[in-house]
Every structure is written in C-alpha cells, then in structure tokens.
Write an enzyme that holds these catalytic residues in place. Structure first.
Site: not given
Ligand code: NVA
Ligand code: CP
Length: 305
Positions: A132, A102
């Site tokens: 997701q 991530r």
């Molecule tokens: N668009 C959001 C999704 C979080 C799961 C972000 O990138 O913070």
């Molecule tokens: N939806 C999602 O990716 O959640 P987290 O940021 O908690 O991993």
C-alpha cells in the site's frame, strides 16, 4: 531484493527503482503494450483476512504479466488447522514461484521467507502494509512530480499503515509528522532509524501535525482483527478526524490519501473523501502498478535481465 516483507527492508534506491518500474508498467498498460514477463509463473495468495484491493490487484496484475494467481483462503488451507508455517513454506515453495500473504503476525511472513525458497510478499500484517505504501508513494510522486521538500502528515491510529508510511516517507526524503492519541503510537517510533531522524515528529495534537502538510493521510480507527475495540477506539480517536476544519491548516494544494476501506464520519468526513476522490482512487489504482513492479523485480527469470 529477495522478498518484500516490510518497508524497512527496502533501501531508498530500491524504493525508487520499484516506483520507476511501476510508472513504466502503468504507461505501457495504458498504451496497450502487453507483457509476458512472468509467463508460466504462479503466485499463491494466502488470505487470513478480508480484501478487495489486494486480492483483485495482485490477481489481475499477475494475469497482465502473463502468469497466473491462486487464491488460497486460510479457511481452506491446512495452515488454518494448525499446520506450521515452516512446513507450509517448504511445501508451497515446490509448487509456486512466489507467495503473497495477508495475515496477522509479521513473524509469520518472516518465517515464510526464512523456511521457503521463493519470494514472499507481505500483503498486510498487523505491523506493516508495504504494498500500500509503495502505491501511496507512487501516487504522491505522480501528483507532486517529486518528493523534494514535501511534508506528509498521518493522523490516526499507529497501525500497520502508520508504521509503513513513516519509514516510506523518510526513505524517500520527505518530512513526516504523525498525530495519534497517547497509547496508540506506531511501533516504528522505537526504531533507531526513526528515533534519530530529524525529519520525523510525533504529535498528539492533529492541528499541530497538519500545519503546512502537502500530503494528509489517515486510516481506519479499528483495523481488521480489532473489531471488538471499535467502540472504545471511537472515543479515543475523537478529534483525530480529517475534516475541512483540519484541512484548512494544511497547505492549500495538499492532497489526501486513504488506503481504503474508509469509514466516513469516523477518520474522514464524506466531504473530504469526495473532494479528494481523484487522489484516493488513483492511489487505489496504483496498487496494481506498484505490485506488478514488485512481482517483476522478485519473480522474473534472472536470464531475462
Ligand atoms: N489498517 C487497516 C488497513 C486496511 C487496508 C487494517 O489493517 O485493517
Ligand atoms: N487497502 C487495502 O489493502 O485494501 P483491501 O483490504 O481491500 O485489500
């Protein structure tokens, strides 16, 4: 399929294959059937941003498949002190069997795949969130039984979720309507695949976009890394909230999805989130099953096939 870097890398057939396996793994988990498919395998999980669902579902999923997962915070890795991705990729490939990452830049994920020799899974970048969207598609098929004739509508920021939902919806044959303010349109609308697709329509009026929708989706107005723009964005996105007034324009049996975390009172009202909690939390659960399917497909020994 060697990696999961973004939705556009997957063919429609591969998406359906992942969803079918995810359904099977969900059924088997609920019926106490245990697996050792990834016994002896280790997944490294690199996090440069916060996470609840992604971290816990990957780690738990790996244990349920007989393997183990390592949480690697970028604060503790040399990558956080500037060690290049291409070196990190080559080193970690010699210890691990797969990496979930991530991070901010999509290029970093692509580079891990380019320089490493093990499967790479995108656990969210600024550009995409394929894990997701696989869980979202799984949830839709579970509730609606099929994708045939369905219309999805995404209201809000043209962010990682919007990019991935557009590609995912079109690949499984749904109609896709997106409503976002000028200046916040998703990057993928420039892709030939989307531009030339008659099933995709971009609106700036949420009321137009949501008409006749079977699935209504939204996401936060300020994503991770955009915290300093939150106030400006609250102004730009006014009118792009999923609330009961907007939902009246969708189909009667429309479902609502949200990847979470949600900001009640901004992109969605408390009332709508709670009215659709069964769908939204099933969606969250399905992260586990969809990602287990992805890990099995990418990481299982070829001789086990
Ligand atoms: N668009 C959001 C999704 C979080 C799961 C972000 O990138 O913070
Ligand atoms: N939806 C999602 O990716 O959640 P987290 O940021 O908690 O991993």
């Amino acid at each position: 399929m060697k990696h999961l870097l973004k939705m556009s890398d997957l063919s429609s057939e591969e998406i359906i294959e992942i969803l079918n396996l995810a359904d099977q793994l969900k059924y088997e988990l609920k019926h106490g059937i245990k697996h050792h498919i990834l016994e002896g395998k280790t997944l490294g999980m690199i996090f440069q941003k916060a996470s609840t669902r992604t971290r816990v579902s990957f780690e738990t999923g790996m244990y349920q498949l007989g393997g183990q997962a390592l949480f690697l915070s970028s604060n503790d890795l040399q990558i956080g002190r500037g060690e290049p991705v291409q070196d990190t990729a080559r080193v970690l490939s010699r210890y691990l069997d797969g990496i979930m990452i991530r991070t901010f830049k999509q290029q970093e994920v692509e580079d891990l795949a380019k320089y490493g020799s093990i499967p790479i899974i995108n656990g969210l970048t600024d550009y995409s969130h394929p894990c997701q969207v696989l869980a979202d598609l799984m949830t839709i098929r579970e509730i609606k039984a099929s994708f045939d004739g369905l219309k999805m509508c995404y209201i809000g920021d043209g962010n990682n979720m919007a990019n991935s939902l557009i590609i995912g919806a079109l690949k499984v044959g749904m109609k896709m309507a997106v409503a976002c303010p000028e200046g916040y349109t998703p990057d993928v609308i420039e892709d030939d695949y989307v531009k030339n697709n008659a099933d995709f329509v971009l609106y700036h009026d949420p009321c137009e976009a949501v008409k006749g929708a079977d699935i209504v989706v939204t996401d936060v107005w300020a994503s991770m890394g955009q915290e300093s723009e939150a106030a400006k964005r609250r102004v730009a996105f006014k009118g792009y909230q999923i609330n009961s007034e907007l939902m009246r324009l969708a189909n009667k049996d429309a479902i609502v999805l949200h990847c979470l975390p949600a900001h009640r009172g901004e992109e969605i009202t408390e009332e709508i989130l709670e009215a659709h909690a069964d769908e939204i939390f099933e969606e969250a659960e399905n992260r586990l099953h969809a990602q287990k399917a992805v890990m099995v497909m990418l990481m299982k020994n070829k001789e086990d096939e």
